[in-house]
Design a protein around this motif. Structure first.
Motif, PDB file in Angstrom:
ATOM      1  N   UNK A  82       0.838  -1.196   0.000  1.00  0.00           N
ATOM      2  CA  UNK A  82       0.000   0.000   0.000  1.00  0.00           C
ATOM      3  C   UNK A  82       0.871   1.242   0.000  1.00  0.00           C
ATOM      4  N   UNK A  83       0.540   2.191  -0.865  1.00  0.00           N
ATOM      5  CA  UNK A  83       1.085   3.554  -0.792  1.00  0.00           C
ATOM      6  C   UNK A  83      -0.096   4.497  -0.603  1.00  0.00           C
ATOM      7  N   UNK A  84      -0.132   5.171   0.549  1.00  0.00           N
ATOM      8  CA  UNK A  84      -1.236   6.072   0.893  1.00  0.00           C
ATOM      9  C   UNK A  84      -0.720   7.508   0.842  1.00  0.00           C
ATOM     10  N   UNK A  85      -0.946   8.169  -0.287  1.00  0.00           N
ATOM     11  CA  UNK A  85      -0.482   9.544  -0.446  1.00  0.00           C
ATOM     12  C   UNK A  85      -1.386  10.487   0.351  1.00  0.00           C
ATOM     13  N   UNK A  86      -0.780  11.540   0.921  1.00  0.00           N
ATOM     14  CA  UNK A  86      -1.513  12.481   1.760  1.00  0.00           C
ATOM     15  C   UNK A  86      -1.261  13.903   1.270  1.00  0.00           C
ATOM     16  N   UNK A  87      -2.349  14.680   1.125  1.00  0.00           N
ATOM     17  CA  UNK A  87      -2.224  16.056   0.659  1.00  0.00           C
ATOM     18  C   UNK A  87      -1.377  16.880   1.616  1.00  0.00           C
ATOM     19  N   UNK A  88      -0.654  17.858   1.071  1.00  0.00           N
ATOM     20  CA  UNK A  88       0.176  18.746   1.889  1.00  0.00           C
ATOM     21  C   UNK A  88      -0.699  19.473   2.902  1.00  0.00           C
ATOM     22  N   UNK A  89      -0.239  19.514   4.130  1.00  0.00           N
ATOM     23  CA  UNK A  89      -0.975  20.200   5.180  1.00  0.00           C
ATOM     24  C   UNK A  89      -2.006  19.349   5.884  1.00  0.00           C
ATOM     25  N   UNK A  90      -2.287  18.140   5.382  1.00  0.00           N
ATOM     26  CA  UNK A  90      -3.243  17.232   6.027  1.00  0.00           C
ATOM     27  C   UNK A  90      -2.463  16.279   6.926  1.00  0.00           C
ATOM     28  N   UNK A  91      -2.651  16.363   8.243  1.00  0.00           N
ATOM     29  CA  UNK A  91      -1.837  15.531   9.140  1.00  0.00           C
ATOM     30  C   UNK A  91      -2.217  14.062   9.073  1.00  0.00           C
ATOM     31  N   UNK A  92      -1.221  13.206   9.285  1.00  0.00           N
ATOM     32  CA  UNK A  92      -1.466  11.775   9.458  1.00  0.00           C
ATOM     33  C   UNK A  92      -1.857  11.553  10.913  1.00  0.00           C
ATOM     34  N   UNK A  93      -3.016  10.944  11.140  1.00  0.00           N
ATOM     35  CA  UNK A  93      -3.507  10.691  12.497  1.00  0.00           C
ATOM     36  C   UNK A  93      -3.195   9.250  12.860  1.00  0.00           C
ATOM     37  N   UNK A  94      -2.284   9.066  13.802  1.00  0.00           N
ATOM     38  CA  UNK A  94      -1.896   7.725  14.260  1.00  0.00           C
ATOM     39  C   UNK A  94      -1.666   7.809  15.760  1.00  0.00           C
ATOM     40  N   UNK A  95      -2.585   7.214  16.523  1.00  0.00           N
ATOM     41  CA  UNK A  95      -2.611   7.446  17.961  1.00  0.00           C
ATOM     42  C   UNK A  95      -2.275   6.243  18.822  1.00  0.00           C
ATOM     43  N   UNK A  96      -2.138   5.060  18.239  1.00  0.00           N
ATOM     44  CA  UNK A  96      -1.937   3.909  19.112  1.00  0.00           C
ATOM     45  C   UNK A  96      -1.156   2.793  18.439  1.00  0.00           C
ATOM     46  N   UNK A  97      -0.525   1.993  19.298  1.00  0.00           N
ATOM     47  CA  UNK A  97       0.276   0.855  18.853  1.00  0.00           C
ATOM     48  C   UNK A  97      -0.366  -0.477  19.211  1.00  0.00           C
ATOM     49  N   UNK A  98      -1.304  -0.467  20.144  1.00  0.00           N
ATOM     50  CA  UNK A  98      -1.834  -1.713  20.685  1.00  0.00           C
ATOM     51  C   UNK A  98      -2.572  -2.524  19.639  1.00  0.00           C
ATOM     52  N   UNK A  99      -2.288  -3.819  19.583  1.00  0.00           N
ATOM     53  CA  UNK A  99      -3.027  -4.730  18.712  1.00  0.00           C
ATOM     54  C   UNK A  99      -4.443  -4.929  19.240  1.00  0.00           C
ATOM     55  N   UNK A 100      -5.390  -5.014  18.315  1.00  0.00           N
ATOM     56  CA  UNK A 100      -6.796  -5.267  18.629  1.00  0.00           C
ATOM     57  C   UNK A 100      -7.408  -4.199  19.533  1.00  0.00           C
ATOM     58  N   UNK A 101      -6.898  -2.962  19.443  1.00  0.00           N
ATOM     59  CA  UNK A 101      -7.508  -1.876  20.194  1.00  0.00           C
ATOM     60  C   UNK A 101      -8.932  -1.655  19.692  1.00  0.00           C
ATOM     61  N   UNK A 102      -9.874  -1.520  20.603  1.00  0.00           N
ATOM     62  CA  UNK A 102     -11.274  -1.381  20.218  1.00  0.00           C
ATOM     63  C   UNK A 102     -11.533  -0.142  19.376  1.00  0.00           C
ATOM     64  N   UNK A 103     -12.230  -0.308  18.258  1.00  0.00           N
ATOM     65  CA  UNK A 103     -12.647   0.766  17.357  1.00  0.00           C
ATOM     66  C   UNK A 103     -11.466   1.647  16.953  1.00  0.00           C
ATOM     67  N   UNK A 104     -10.345   1.009  16.665  1.00  0.00           N
ATOM     68  CA  UNK A 104      -9.148   1.742  16.266  1.00  0.00           C
ATOM     69  C   UNK A 104      -9.389   2.574  15.014  1.00  0.00           C
ATOM     70  N   UNK A 105     -10.267   2.088  14.115  1.00  0.00           N
ATOM     71  CA  UNK A 105     -10.506   2.784  12.863  1.00  0.00           C
ATOM     72  C   UNK A 105     -11.204   4.126  13.064  1.00  0.00           C
ATOM     73  N   UNK A 106     -11.780   4.370  14.238  1.00  0.00           N
ATOM     74  CA  UNK A 106     -12.430   5.642  14.498  1.00  0.00           C
ATOM     75  C   UNK A 106     -11.478   6.649  15.135  1.00  0.00           C
ATOM     76  N   UNK A 107     -10.258   6.220  15.484  1.00  0.00           N
ATOM     77  CA  UNK A 107      -9.312   7.114  16.146  1.00  0.00           C
ATOM     78  C   UNK A 107      -7.995   7.247  15.396  1.00  0.00           C
TER      79      UNK A 107
END
Length: 713
Positions: A83-108
């Motif tokens: 996968x290559x996920x390109x991101x527009x300039x000025x749009x931050x990458x949101x990545x908040x956790x490392x834990x496996x199987x964290x509940x509803x990770x896709x919403x955070x």
């Protein structure tokens, strides 16, 4: 005229035969792949690239605003996804956790998701997703997202790399981790989903209607096709999961408490009887690593429901699900949490077996578990379940379930049949009929349901009828209320707005009417208004007029007694849900109104504070102030969970809870380390004690160290 009407009916019934799904092409890897997330190996060169992502929200059917490239290759033993996920300039990458199987990770977090329908039945499959830091989550999905199992786990891995232009990933998925109908060339269903939280943009490889929301990745009937994968001969397809544990336990007592040691061993085994049938065996089963239940305040006259958390039972959840699985009218002929409990007392699970899978168009499941009695010399309790479901039409099914429990009280049996019909993309009708038998074999032991829903992006209509006989008693299942007929209806209008900060507005009305024989037991008429904002915030207002007529007095929140009678009162609830992408997010809910001849005021706050990708805290506060003719009370429930992730494979969590209604302070501390794929080390400490009196004389606590090992053949 007739031709126009016929064309409209065919369009409503579903996709036409001429509408072919897009195709994702997989090729054999031309060389080795080092899993580092960079896609710089020769194996990724000259591989077909899939880029045609379309929005689910905020602009349905519009092209994705950021480019996503996906490549699929395979070897003799595994599938690889790049996968290559390109991101527009000025749009931050949101990545908040490392834990496996964290509940509803896709919403955070920003995430990428792979969905695979390996039987190409357009109904069931597997879902794998990860964030830009490489945190993983996997789910099993049945009936197009109607049933999910987050606790389903298998062996796979991913590595990611954050770049100046966005982020990239390499995913490894062994064929042995999947089930499929045959060896040789494969044609599977597939879909991809990318979430860019800073823009609240959800895009898919195929269009998924917005009304499907977060469940859209499970809409396999709208997925693409994966072609080109070839699977050769497979190994024995057996997994062994032995465990060993040691620890100490101090039971609840009124005087001097004695501490005794604990040591045990056990085994879980998984064997692929055929490419599409799996046999699970368990001996001396242990669930020491499972987190404690989250406490609740009981503000009703009915028992509380606590969900199943044990992985062995959750893995087959989709096959065995039958009945009403959520809400205040849950009705489950089989509820696995009954296993290991006898008259409210915990018992040991001696062992058991489960067979699940597909045979042609049939989904089948069979389970038998034996548990010890509460007292020495008691006979074993044996639970037996058989479930068969037949796929019919494009997205519909019919099925039967048989449940049997044998113990010191005798034998209890339940038999039922169900049918689920889906029409087009937005309509469905569900029904079931079930009966229980016990030694006294009483009359009126039937229960049934007829439920219809039409739900599109801009409006919805729902109707539900439930009848539960007074003597319906599934002793291996769960039912909250008996002897009732329930009529329910709901309408909703939800237009999307093209300008301004508000993306969508919801306005709805509902009516709930419950009879006990010819007596009106309860009635609720409600109005709802909700607004979705662009960043992900939601505000909501609910107003209801209620009638409730308990025929027996009951205790509420561990305090006042509500006498039998007929009560009418109003209820107003206002809530604000903040965007989950924020460092501090959550929900604030305020409630005010009448309550059984008095008043109720309540504040509920749930929040997540993300100090970093390694450390975050969940905080839950509920304060309920009741002023009733039978007395007044303030019920308080406080809970906090602190989670620290050392890596994507090791995390530590501490859950602390205080419930004033039962005067209980609980602590549950867990260390989980996956020291190699599928193999874990757990250290778990639990403590429970009253907060009034002398907790040294009435506490219970334990510490357990448990190690598991995965052996694959």
């Amino acid at each position: 005229m007739r031709a126009g009407v016929l064309a409209a009916l065919l369009a409503a019934a579903g996709p036409s035969a001429a509408a072919q799904p897009p195709v994702v092409h997989a090729v054999r890897a031309s060389g080795p792949i080092v899993l580092d997330g960079r896609l710089d190996e020769a194996a990724w060169q000259d591989v077909p690239i899939f880029t045609s992502f379309v929005q689910q929200v905020p602009v349905p059917r519009a092209p994705a605003t950021d480019r996503t490239e996906v490549m699929v290759v395979f070897t003799d033993s595994a599938l690889y996804v790049g996968v290559r996920a390109f991101q527009s300039a000025g749009v931050p990458i949101v990545a908040n956790e490392l834990q496996r199987d964290a509940g509803r990770m896709h919403e955070r977090n920003d995430t990428f998701t792979l969905a695979l329908d390996t039987f190409a039945d357009r109904r069931n499959g597997y879902v794998f997703y990860f964030n830009p830091l490489g945190a993983q989550n996997d789910w099993a999905c049945w009936d197009e997202g109607r049933v999910w199992s987050q606790e389903w786990n298998t062996i796979w891995d991913v590595r990611t790399s954050i770049e100046s232009w966005g982020w990239s990933a390499e995913m490894w998925l062994p064929f042995q981790s999947l089930r499929f109908p045959h060896d040789g060339p494969q044609r599977w269903g597939i879909n991809f989903r990318r979430i860019v939280l800073a823009k609240n943009e959800w895009t898919f490889a195929t269009f998924i209607p917005p009304e499907w929301g977060t469940s859209g990745i499970g809409k396999f009937s709208s997925g693409a096709d994966l072609e080109g994968v070839e699977i050769g001969g497979r190994p024995l397809n057996m997994e062994l999961h032995p465990y060993a544990l040691a620890g100490a336990v101090e039971d609840t007592c009124a005087d001097a408490c004695a501490t005794h040691g604990r040591g045990d061993v056990g085994l879980d085994a998984k064997y692929g009887v055929s490419p599409n049938l799996t046999l699970d065996l368990t001996w001396n089963t242990d669930f020491s690593q499972v987190e404690a239940d989250e406490q609740q305040i009981n503000l009703s006259r009915f028992s509380l429901f606590f969900p199943e958390k044990r992985q062995f039972f959750l893995e087959g959840k989709g096959i065995f699900d039958f009945g009403i699985t959520s809400g205040d009218y849950r009705l489950l002929p089989f509820f696995s949490r009954r296993i290991g409990l006898d008259a409210g007392q915990p018992t040991s699970i001696v062992g058991g077996a489960r067979l699940t899978g597909k045979v042609g168009g049939y989904s089948v499941g069979a389970l038998e578990i034996a548990t010890d009695g509460v007292n020495p010399g008691d006979p074993l309790s044996v639970f037996s379940v058989a479930r068969v479901r037949r796929d019919i039409l494009q997205r519909s099914s019919v099925g039967v379930i048989a449940v049997d429990r044998r113990d010191a009280l005798g034998r209890n049996e339940t038999l039922g049949g169900d049918a689920h019909f889906a029409f087009g993309r937005s309509s469905r009708v569900e029904s079931f009929l079930v009966r229980s038998w016990s030694p006294e074999n009483p009359e009126d032991a039937w229960a049934g349901r007829l439920h219809g829903l039409y739900d599109v992006d801009t409006y919805a209509v729902e109707a539900d009828y439930v009848r539960i006989g007074r003597n319906y008693d599934p002793r291996a299942g769960y039912v909250r209320r008996t002897g009732i007929e329930r009529w329910y209806a709901r309408v909703q209008r939800s237009p999307r707005l093209s300008h301004g900060p508000v993306r969508k507005v919801y306005a709805g009305a509902s009516f709930d009417y419950v009879l006990d024989g010819e007596r009106l037991e309860s009635r609720t008429a409600g109005l709802q208004f909700k607004m979705d904002f662009g960043p992900g915030d939601v505000v909501q207002l609910d107003v209801a007029r209620l009638l409730d007529a308990p025929d027996q007095p009951f205790v509420v929140a561990g305090g006042p007694v509500v006498p039998a009678g007929v009560y009418t009162f109003n209820d107003v609830v206002a809530s604000w849900l903040t965007a989950p992408s924020r460092r501090v997010s959550g929900r604030i809910q305020a409630r005010a109104g009448g309550y059984y001849g008095g008043t109720r005021r309540e504040l509920l706050v749930t929040s997540i504070v993300k100090a970093s990708s390694r450390l975050y805290t969940d905080l839950n506060v509920q304060v309920t102030d009741l002023d009733l003719p039978g007395g007044s009370t303030v019920a308080r429930l406080l809970g906090t969970r602190v989670t620290f992730s050392a890596s994507t494979r090791a995390f530590y969590s501490a859950l602390l809870q205080w419930n004033s209604t039962v005067d209980q302070l609980d602590a549950n501390l867990r260390l989980s380390w996956m020291y190699q794929p599928g193999s874990y080390l757990y250290v778990v400490y639990s403590r429970s004690a009253p907060t009034i009196g002398d907790p040294r004389l009435q506490r219970s606590h334990s510490i357990v160290v448990k190690a598991t090992r995965l052996l694959r053949f």
